[in-house]
Write a protein that holds these residues in place. Structure first.
Motif, mmCIF file in Angstrom:
data_model
loop_
_atom_site.group_PDB
_atom_site.id
_atom_site.type_symbol
_atom_site.label_atom_id
_atom_site.label_comp_id
_atom_site.label_asym_id
_atom_site.label_seq_id
_atom_site.Cartn_x
_atom_site.Cartn_y
_atom_site.Cartn_z
ATOM 1 N N ARG A 109 -3.947 -11.368 -4.364
ATOM 2 C CA ARG A 109 -3.576 -11.118 -5.758
ATOM 3 C C ARG A 109 -4.780 -10.632 -6.559
ATOM 4 N N LEU A 152 3.726 -11.305 -2.216
ATOM 5 C CA LEU A 152 3.450 -11.534 -3.640
ATOM 6 C C LEU A 152 4.523 -10.908 -4.513
ATOM 7 N N PRO A 182 -0.200 -18.256 -6.372
ATOM 8 C CA PRO A 182 0.050 -18.276 -4.919
ATOM 9 C C PRO A 182 -0.147 -19.665 -4.332
#
Length: 415
Positions: free
Chosen positions: A244, A322, A235
């Motif tokens: 995440r 994500l 990320p």
């Protein structure tokens, strides 16, 4: 002392025929005794539909209104008497006749609307439930009032319930979500209204609203490859990195968001040298237990035992970001972690159903099987297909003289 039951009965004495009308009476059952009150409504058999609807008449609405008003008045009188500690059937009859003769009470309808009735019942039904369950009631009421097609008791019709189903479908909702998050709440409120005497009929008894109970969690999970894609995303921001990590931790522990937010690392205990967590599900109050697997343990150590939990809405919004970064075209949300973890345990890890049910906090394996049965079937198909393929490969090799089939163990096919 029992609870009085009020219901309409048509043609109790069996005198109606195709051309002869029969009486509609109100039956009050209390302490195993029945008391009958005449409503003044007379109908042909074809004009009555159980459990209490007037049909096939030009004045069907007016006749139905008369019955509904009669039921409301009777219920109010019975409730008042019960509140005073005594139910006098003869007194019910006298008071009803007095109200029927009082012109000011003609066409009396419940003062409250169905919407206000639902709000009252929602508060009662929410009492003592988990925060998640209470939010489900609140969410339904917010949408139901905004939709605004069923406001009064007279609006509770088959067509309006179907309109609601179509409105939910237009939002892109699947059958299971429509039923679990909307229809079942409306159905429960209509049942309450019928018990209270405000309505005489529940449309859900005649409508076929698909529920798809067997597929509640199916579709809301990531494949092993997809999960690895999200877990390996790099990320660009600290916030997304934390999201995440939390998602990976949630997947390896199979917790719902409510239980994840309540996670307390201080409750971890050592069992055979490994960390084990036991908690109580916020939604169902069922106990769950899981071993803290090494990937989850590393994440917990990374944050010194305190997970960086954000609000559920923020968490879900960031998960979709994500998923896009991982090239996954699925509406990933927090609950996907729970289903993904369970499918990995069952299908990749081959874990026993009893153990997975304990990890998930299910009260029985029936619930676990109901949600994940199809996934298990797919695992069987894949495994047996691999067996078939490997068998054909062995036979081909034997024909070429590479190996002797008698020297091969069946277990070798699975390695």
């Amino acid at each position: 002392m029992g609870t009085p039951i009020l219901r309409f009965v048509f043609d109790r004495k069996k005198r109606a025929s195709r051309v002869k009308e029969g009486s509609v009476e109100l039956c009050i059952t209390y302490n195993r005794k029945q008391h009958w009150l005449t409503t003044g409504v007379r109908l042909l058999p074809k004009q009555w539909r159980e459990p209490g609807q007037v049909v096939n008449r030009l004045d069907a609405f007016e006749q139905q209104r008369t019955l509904d008003t009669f039921m409301v008045q009777a219920r109010q009188i019975v409730n008042d008497m019960m509140a005073n500690g005594e139910l006098d059937m003869n007194g019910v009859t006298r008071l009803l006749k007095r109200r029927q003769n009082d012109k000011s009470s003609e066409n009396v309808v419940p003062e409250q609307t169905f919407i206000s009735f639902c709000e009252e019942r929602a508060e009662v039904r929410k009492y003592g439930r988990s925060d998640d369950s209470q939010e489900r009631y609140d969410r339904f009421m917010r949408w139901f009032k905004e939709w605004g097609q069923i406001v009064d008791f007279k609006d509770i019709t088959d067509l309006n319930v179907l309109k609601m189903d179509k409105a939910l479908a237009a939002k892109g909702m699947k059958n299971y979500s429509k039923w679990q998050n909307y229809h079942r709440f409306l159905n429960s409120f209509i049942i309450d209204a019928r018990e209270a005497g405000f309505v005489s009929r529940n449309p859900y008894k005649w409508l076929n609203i698909p529920k798809d109970k067997s597929s509640g969690g199916l579709g809301k999970y990531l494949t092993p490859d997809e999960f690895r894609q999200i877990a390996s995303v790099d990320p660009p921001t600290l916030e997304l990195e934390r999201v995440r990590d939390v998602f990976v931790f949630q997947t390896y522990t199979c917790m719902s968001y409510v239980d994840l937010a309540a996670f307390d690392a201080k409750k971890l205990k050592l069992v055979n040298g490994r960390k084990v967590y036991t908690g109580m599900r916020g939604k169902t109050k069922q106990e769950f237990t899981f071993l803290l697997l090494k990937p989850a343990e590393k994440i917990l150590e990374k944050y010194d035992g305190v997970l960086p939990i954000s609000s559920n809405s923020d968490y879900n919004d960031n998960l979709k970001v994500l998923a896009m970064m991982a090239n996954i075209k699925k509406p990933v949300s927090s609950h996907w972690a729970r289903h993904t973890g369970a499918t990995l345990l069952l299908n990749e890890g081959g874990m026993d159903m009893e153990v997975v049910a304990k990890v998930l906090g299910h009260s029985s394996t029936r619930i676990t099987r109901q949600v994940y049965a199809k996934l298990l079937d797919e695992t069987v198909v894949d495994a047996m297909s691999a067996f078939e393929l490997n068998t054909e490969m062995v036979k081909s090799s034997e024909e070429r003289g590479d190996i002797d089939l008698c020297d091969v163990e069946i277990g070798d096919f699975w390695e």
